[in-house]
Scaffold this active site. Structure first.
Site, PDB file in Angstrom:
ATOM      1  N   SER A 109       0.840  -1.189   0.000  1.00 60.95           N
ATOM      2  CA  SER A 109       0.000   0.000   0.000  1.00 60.95           C
ATOM      3  C   SER A 109       0.879   1.244   0.000  1.00 60.95           C
ATOM      4  O   SER A 109       1.949   1.251   0.609  1.00 60.95           O
ATOM      5  CB  SER A 109      -0.900   0.013   1.242  1.00 60.95           C
ATOM      6  OG  SER A 109      -1.709  -1.143   1.298  1.00 60.95           O
ATOM      7  N   HIS A 131     -10.209  -4.078  -3.700  1.00 59.87           N
ATOM      8  CA  HIS A 131     -10.166  -5.115  -4.732  1.00 59.87           C
ATOM      9  C   HIS A 131     -11.527  -5.252  -5.418  1.00 59.87           C
ATOM     10  O   HIS A 131     -12.278  -4.291  -5.527  1.00 59.87           O
ATOM     11  CB  HIS A 131      -9.651  -6.428  -4.149  1.00 59.87           C
ATOM     12  CG  HIS A 131      -8.247  -6.339  -3.621  1.00 59.87           C
ATOM     13  ND1 HIS A 131      -7.214  -5.768  -4.345  1.00 59.87           N
ATOM     14  CD2 HIS A 131      -7.708  -6.733  -2.438  1.00 59.87           C
ATOM     15  CE1 HIS A 131      -6.096  -5.832  -3.624  1.00 59.87           C
ATOM     16  NE2 HIS A 131      -6.371  -6.399  -2.474  1.00 59.87           N
ATOM     17  N   THR A 183      -3.885   1.925   2.120  1.00 68.59           N
ATOM     18  CA  THR A 183      -4.215   3.281   1.693  1.00 68.59           C
ATOM     19  C   THR A 183      -5.694   3.552   1.907  1.00 68.59           C
ATOM     20  O   THR A 183      -6.095   4.695   2.183  1.00 68.59           O
ATOM     21  CB  THR A 183      -3.847   3.474   0.219  1.00 68.59           C
ATOM     22  OG1 THR A 183      -2.458   3.157   0.051  1.00 68.59           O
ATOM     23  CG2 THR A 183      -4.085   4.897  -0.236  1.00 68.59           C
ATOM     24  N   ALA A 184      -6.517   2.520   1.786  1.00 65.45           N
ATOM     25  CA  ALA A 184      -7.944   2.675   2.035  1.00 65.45           C
ATOM     26  C   ALA A 184      -8.191   3.211   3.446  1.00 65.45           C
ATOM     27  O   ALA A 184      -8.982   4.146   3.642  1.00 65.45           O
ATOM     28  CB  ALA A 184      -8.651   1.331   1.850  1.00 65.45           C
TER      29      ALA A 184
END
Length: 290
Positions: free
Chosen positions: A64, A162, A116-117
């Site tokens: 990430s 995803h 990162t989410a």
């Protein structure tokens, strides 16, 4: 008489997902010559790869962008292989309709604190509720368990990554916010979700050769789309070929061949904001393996 040099083993970590499988198809299946480098692929979820990268275990790994901010001593970003959310990205979904304003009061399943989410969700929460005394209530579970867990009522909401971004409605879930859309509306930049990193102790010549081969692998997949897609379908959960093709197109494209100036600016902006918000402990001097 000359003796052959033993091949150098390069362990590559990436997610068991159709976009990564598509990207690495040529390297994984001997479609391009790799000279003295022998690539061995290790497939694990992105948060596990983030944690392994913190220990410097793999020579090359998908990570990430958030996690990269903590890896500067060990790894450099490769200019190819990024996953860029261009007006789309990680989503918060819920079993019943919720507004963004409801998020501080619910329990959210998340795929990892180094994703990162999760960084972007934290930025959203800090901007929407400055000075919010009540911390975000969350629990980390494997990314592919989030949609079933929310649908079963174990959590009020889930932060999905995803292919779940394309399939969550099949479980009757509702979109709360698309973080890629929120970020781009706010900054004018795409959301840099993940990238590939190469370990610095390999030395610059090997790092540059790995960078070249990764780009060639991506080019091969894009030039032999059907072949690479058939391989990627092995890792497409709950997707037919059309949906898998759509998902691969979202995350393997011109951005993936090279971040470009705008993509590099997006990485720096995201990590600068993460630091300014107190989420990332130190300023990040982004270093690409050029």
């Amino acid at each position: 008489m000359t003796t052959a040099t033993a091949p150098q083993l390069i362990r590559v970590g990436h997610s068991p997902d159709p976009d990564d499988a598509f990207m690495f198809h040529a390297l994984a299946n001997g479609k391009i010559p790799t000279g003295n480098l022998r690539f061995v692929h290790e497939l694990q979820d992105i948060e596990t790869l983030n944690r392994r990268a913190m220990r410097g275990e793999l020579e090359v790994s998908a990570v990430s962008i958030h996690a990269y901010s903590l890896l500067l001593d060990k790894y450099a970003l490769l200019p190819s292989g990024c996953s860029m959310g261009d007006r789309y990205g990680p989503m918060v979904v819920a079993r019943k309709p919720l507004a963004v304003g409801d998020l501080p009061g619910v329990k959210i399943a998340v795929p990892g604190t180094l994703t990162t989410a999760f960084l972007t969700l934290q930025l959203l929460v800090r901007e929407a509720w400055p000075g919010q005394a009540r911390p975000l209530a969350y629990e980390v579970i494997p990314f592919d368990q989030i949609i079933p867990a929310v649908a079963a009522g174990k959590y009020d909401a889930g932060l999905i990554i995803h292919e779940g971004q394309l399939t969550f409605r099949n479980q009757g879930l509702h979109l709360v916010v698309d973080l890629g859309v929120w970020w781009q509306d706010r900054t004018g930049l795409p959301l840099p979700l993940g990238g590939n990193v190469v370990r610095k102790d390999l030395g610059e010549p090997t790092m540059r050769e790995i960078s070249r081969l990764l780009k060639e692998s991506i080019r091969y997949g894009l030039a032999h789309r059907r072949e690479a897609l058939e391989y990627a379908l092995r890792y497409a959960r709950d997707m037919d070929v059309g949906l898998a093709d759509q998902f691969v197109g979202m995350y393997v494209n011109d951005w993936t061949l090279d971040y470009g100036e705008r993509g590099r600016a997006a990485v720096r902006r995201l990590l600068d904001e993460g630091h300014a918000a107190g989420i990332i402990p130190s300023p990040v001097d982004v270093a690409f393996c050029e």
